[in-house]
Design an enzyme around this catalytic site. Sequence first.
Site, PDB file in Angstrom:
ATOM      1  N   ASP A  20       0.863  -1.180   0.000  1.00 55.18           N
ATOM      2  CA  ASP A  20       0.000   0.000   0.000  1.00 55.18           C
ATOM      3  C   ASP A  20       0.900   1.230   0.000  1.00 55.18           C
ATOM      4  OD1 ASP A  20      -3.221   0.330   1.177  1.00 55.18           O
ATOM      5  OD2 ASP A  20      -1.950   2.101   0.907  1.00 55.18           O
ATOM      6  N   PHE A 142     -17.017 -11.235  -2.715  1.00 51.39           N
ATOM      7  CA  PHE A 142     -18.394 -11.102  -2.217  1.00 51.39           C
ATOM      8  C   PHE A 142     -18.460 -11.063  -0.699  1.00 51.39           C
ATOM      9  CE2 PHE A 142     -18.518 -13.193  -6.359  1.00 51.39           C
ATOM     10  CZ  PHE A 142     -19.343 -12.315  -7.053  1.00 51.39           C
ATOM     11  N   GLU A 145     -18.612  -7.148   5.378  1.00 52.17           N
ATOM     12  CA  GLU A 145     -17.936  -6.644   6.571  1.00 52.17           C
ATOM     13  C   GLU A 145     -18.560  -7.299   7.785  1.00 52.17           C
ATOM     14  OE1 GLU A 145     -17.540  -2.419   6.990  1.00 52.17           O
ATOM     15  OE2 GLU A 145     -17.237  -2.222   4.838  1.00 52.17           O
ATOM     16  N   PHE A 239     -31.853 -11.238   3.448  1.00 49.98           N
ATOM     17  CA  PHE A 239     -32.003  -9.866   2.931  1.00 49.98           C
ATOM     18  C   PHE A 239     -33.467  -9.460   2.743  1.00 49.98           C
ATOM     19  CE2 PHE A 239     -27.831  -7.978   2.061  1.00 49.98           C
ATOM     20  CZ  PHE A 239     -27.083  -9.000   2.633  1.00 49.98           C
ATOM     21  N   ALA A 242     -36.786  -5.675   6.828  1.00 46.78           N
ATOM     22  CA  ALA A 242     -37.116  -4.260   6.615  1.00 46.78           C
ATOM     23  C   ALA A 242     -36.410  -3.434   7.690  1.00 46.78           C
ATOM     24  CB  ALA A 242     -38.624  -4.077   6.710  1.00 46.78           C
ATOM     25  N   GLY A 247     -26.954   0.755   4.000  1.00 45.81           N
ATOM     26  CA  GLY A 247     -25.875   1.747   3.944  1.00 45.81           C
ATOM     27  C   GLY A 247     -24.591   1.016   3.633  1.00 45.81           C
ATOM     28  N   CYS A 250     -20.603  -0.193   0.064  1.00 42.84           N
ATOM     29  CA  CYS A 250     -20.793  -0.959  -1.173  1.00 42.84           C
ATOM     30  C   CYS A 250     -22.124  -0.716  -1.871  1.00 42.84           C
ATOM     31  CB  CYS A 250     -20.618  -2.441  -0.880  1.00 42.84           C
ATOM     32  SG  CYS A 250     -19.022  -2.792  -0.147  1.00 42.84           S
ATOM     33  N   LYS A 253     -22.941   2.893  -3.252  1.00 45.83           N
ATOM     34  CA  LYS A 253     -21.955   3.272  -4.282  1.00 45.83           C
ATOM     35  C   LYS A 253     -22.092   2.384  -5.530  1.00 45.83           C
ATOM     36  CE  LYS A 253     -17.822   1.474  -3.637  1.00 45.83           C
ATOM     37  NZ  LYS A 253     -17.192   0.694  -4.687  1.00 45.83           N
ATOM     38  N   LYS A 310     -24.048  -1.375   9.928  1.00 48.36           N
ATOM     39  CA  LYS A 310     -24.624  -2.669  10.310  1.00 48.36           C
ATOM     40  C   LYS A 310     -23.815  -3.175  11.509  1.00 48.36           C
ATOM     41  CE  LYS A 310     -21.935  -5.770   7.467  1.00 48.36           C
ATOM     42  NZ  LYS A 310     -21.978  -6.901   6.576  1.00 48.36           N
TER      43      LYS A 310
HETATM   44  C1  UGA Z   1     -22.202  -6.199   0.688  1.00 47.37           C
HETATM   45  C2  UGA Z   1     -22.537  -7.578   0.088  1.00 47.37           C
HETATM   46  O1  UGA Z   1     -23.448  -8.260   0.930  1.00 47.37           O
HETATM   47  C3  UGA Z   1     -21.268  -8.418  -0.079  1.00 47.37           C
HETATM   48  O2  UGA Z   1     -21.577  -9.638  -0.721  1.00 47.37           O
HETATM   49  C4  UGA Z   1     -20.270  -7.631  -0.934  1.00 47.37           C
HETATM   50  O3  UGA Z   1     -19.049  -8.340  -1.104  1.00 47.37           O
HETATM   51  C5  UGA Z   1     -19.984  -6.288  -0.282  1.00 47.37           C
HETATM   52  O4  UGA Z   1     -21.221  -5.565  -0.123  1.00 47.37           O
HETATM   53  C6  UGA Z   1     -19.033  -5.537  -1.164  1.00 47.37           C
HETATM   54  O5  UGA Z   1     -19.395  -5.251  -2.317  1.00 47.37           O
HETATM   55  O6  UGA Z   1     -17.869  -5.333  -0.782  1.00 47.37           O
HETATM   56  P1  UGA Z   1     -21.670  -5.278   3.164  1.00 47.37           P
HETATM   57  O7  UGA Z   1     -21.758  -3.922   2.555  1.00 47.37           O
HETATM   58  O8  UGA Z   1     -20.510  -5.616   4.037  1.00 47.37           O
HETATM   59  O9  UGA Z   1     -21.678  -6.416   2.008  1.00 47.37           O
HETATM   60  O10 UGA Z   1     -22.972  -5.485   4.044  1.00 47.37           O
HETATM   61  P2  UGA Z   1     -24.358  -6.277   3.957  1.00 47.37           P
HETATM   62  O11 UGA Z   1     -24.387  -7.302   5.003  1.00 47.37           O
HETATM   63  O12 UGA Z   1     -24.653  -6.716   2.573  1.00 47.37           O
HETATM   64  O13 UGA Z   1     -25.367  -5.115   4.381  1.00 47.37           O
HETATM   65  C7  UGA Z   1     -25.508  -3.926   3.595  1.00 47.37           C
HETATM   66  C8  UGA Z   1     -26.589  -3.039   4.164  1.00 47.37           C
HETATM   67  O14 UGA Z   1     -27.874  -3.631   3.958  1.00 47.37           O
HETATM   68  C9  UGA Z   1     -26.490  -2.791   5.680  1.00 47.37           C
HETATM   69  O15 UGA Z   1     -26.742  -1.417   5.932  1.00 47.37           O
HETATM   70  C10 UGA Z   1     -27.586  -3.659   6.267  1.00 47.37           C
HETATM   71  O16 UGA Z   1     -28.103  -3.145   7.478  1.00 47.37           O
HETATM   72  C11 UGA Z   1     -28.619  -3.593   5.165  1.00 47.37           C
HETATM   73  N1  UGA Z   1     -29.565  -4.739   5.171  1.00 47.37           N
HETATM   74  C12 UGA Z   1     -29.122  -6.002   4.932  1.00 47.37           C
HETATM   75  C13 UGA Z   1     -30.915  -4.516   5.413  1.00 47.37           C
HETATM   76  O17 UGA Z   1     -31.350  -3.359   5.637  1.00 47.37           O
HETATM   77  N2  UGA Z   1     -31.778  -5.585   5.400  1.00 47.37           N
HETATM   78  C14 UGA Z   1     -31.356  -6.839   5.160  1.00 47.37           C
HETATM   79  O18 UGA Z   1     -32.204  -7.769   5.155  1.00 47.37           O
HETATM   80  C15 UGA Z   1     -29.998  -7.057   4.926  1.00 47.37           C
END
Ligand code: UGA
Length: 425
Positions: A20, A142, A145, A239, A242, A247, A250, A253, A310
Site C-alpha cells: 500500500d 463477495f 464486513e 435480505f 425491513a 448503507g 458498497c 456506491k 450494520k
Molecule cells: C455487501 C454484500 O453483501 C457483499 O456480498 C459484498 O461483497 C460487499 O457488499 C461488497 O461489495 O464489498 P456489506 O456492505 O458488508 O456487504 O454489508 P451487507 O451485510 O450486505 O449489508 C448492507 C446493508 O444492507 C447494511 O446497511 C444492512 O443493514 C442492510 N440490510 C441487509 C438490510 O437493511 N436488510 C437486510 O435484510 C440485509
Amino acid sequence: MGLVTGACFAELGNRVICADNDTKKIAGLKKGVIPIYEPGLKELIGINAKSRRLVFTSNIKEAVRTCEVIFIAVGTPALPNGEADLTGIENVARNIALNLSGYRLVVEKSTVPVETGKWVKHTIQTYARGRGKFDVASNPEFLREGQAISDFMHPDRIVIGVESKKAQTILTDLYRPLNAPIVVTDIASAELIKHASNSFLATKISFINAVSAICEKVGADIKEVALGMGLDKRIGSAFLNAGVGYGGSCFPKDLEAFITISEKLGYDFSLLKASRDINYQQKVSFVNKIKDALWIVKGKTIAVLGLSFKPNTDDIRSAPSLDIIQALRLEGARIRAYDPSAMEKAKELLRGVVFCKDPYEACRGSDCALVVTEWDEFKELDLAKVKKALRRPLIIDGRNIYEPGRMEKLGFTYIGIGRKKTKKG
Ligand code: UGA
C-alpha cells in the site's frame, strides 16, 4: 477487503505481500496495528505475519517484482456524478506496467464497472512497452464486513473472469483449498456479476422496505410477510429484513455506479433508480415517525442506539445513522448516541452529538430511544432499566429487533418498521 484477502490467502499457505502506498498504514500493520475492526482479523494477521507468510510493504516496485499474481484491491469510491473513481486502479495498472518482468497475472478484486478490465489491459500494454508478459483477470469479492473471514473461507461461489487458460489454471489452483463452486467466465461477465449481485441484494431490501410501508397502511406485519415470502426457495429469506435502509461502502456506491455505467452504455436502469429512491425514502419516513411520535422535535433529547451501517463493524460510511442524526439535528433535537465500536469514527463526523459510554447512559433523560443498528447488545438490553432511564418510554425501532406485543406489555410505546401494533395470540 485487500487486507482480509491477503491474510486469508496467507492462511491457505501462500506467501503474500500486502502493498500500500499509505506508509503510515503499513508501518502500523508491521507493528500489528489493524486499521479496521473486523472479527478475527487481528489474530489471523498475527499468526501469518509471525510465520512470514504475510508481509507488509509500501514498496510497490518490490511487490510487483516479487509476486506472480497481483490482486488489485484499491478503493473505487463514487465521484459526485455517481461514476466510480478509477484513478486508483489506473495508478496501480501503470505501476505494474513500469515494474513488469517475466509473467504476471493481474487480477481485479476491487468492484469496478464493466469494461474496466479492458482498460487495465490497455494501460499495462501501453506503459509496459514490451517489458514482460501478463494476463488480466477479474475475480470479484463477495465478502461482507463483520464476517469477512468466514465469507472468504466459505464462499457460496468463486467467480473468475479470464482470457487465457494459464490465468484460469493459476486462479483455480489458488482457490482449490476452499472447495467452493467456481464460475469461470469472460472478464466482462465477471465484472457484471459483482455489480448485478450487489444491485439485486439492494433491490431485495428496497422491495421489502416498500412492502413494509403497505403493511403500516393496512395493519399487517412485515416480519410475517417476509417469513411467508422467504420460505419460497425461489425467493429465500435472506435480505428480507425491513429497516431504515441499506448503507455501507458498497450497496449505495455500487448501485449508483451501475446506474451510471448502464446510462453510458445507453440503457436506463429505472429499476435500480427506484431501489435507490426507496432506500432514501426509508430514512425520511423513519424521521417522520419520530416527528409524529414526539410532535415537537425542537429541544427534545433523542437517544440513538447504533451508528455503524450494520452490526459487527466500526464502519460508518453511508450509514443511515448519519442522515437520520443530521435530519434530527436540523429539527433542533439534542442527540445522545452510543455504538459498541463506531463511536471513534463517528466523532470525527458528528459534531454536537453527545457520545455515551453505554446504551443506558444514552437513554438517560432522553425523550425517546431509536434503534438504528441491530447490534446483539441492544437485543439483550435490560428494558426495565431502559424504561427507567428514559424521560418517557418511547422506542422507535429502525431494525425491528423487539416484538411489539412484549414492548407494549413492558409499558413502552413501541414503533417499528411495518409492524403490527399488538401481535395476535
Ligand atoms: C455487501 C454484500 O453483501 C457483499 O456480498 C459484498 O461483497 C460487499 O457488499 C461488497 O461489495 O464489498 P456489506 O456492505 O458488508 O456487504 O454489508 P451487507 O451485510 O450486505 O449489508 C448492507 C446493508 O444492507 C447494511 O446497511 C444492512 O443493514 C442492510 N440490510 C441487509 C438490510 O437493511 N436488510 C437486510 O435484510 C440485509
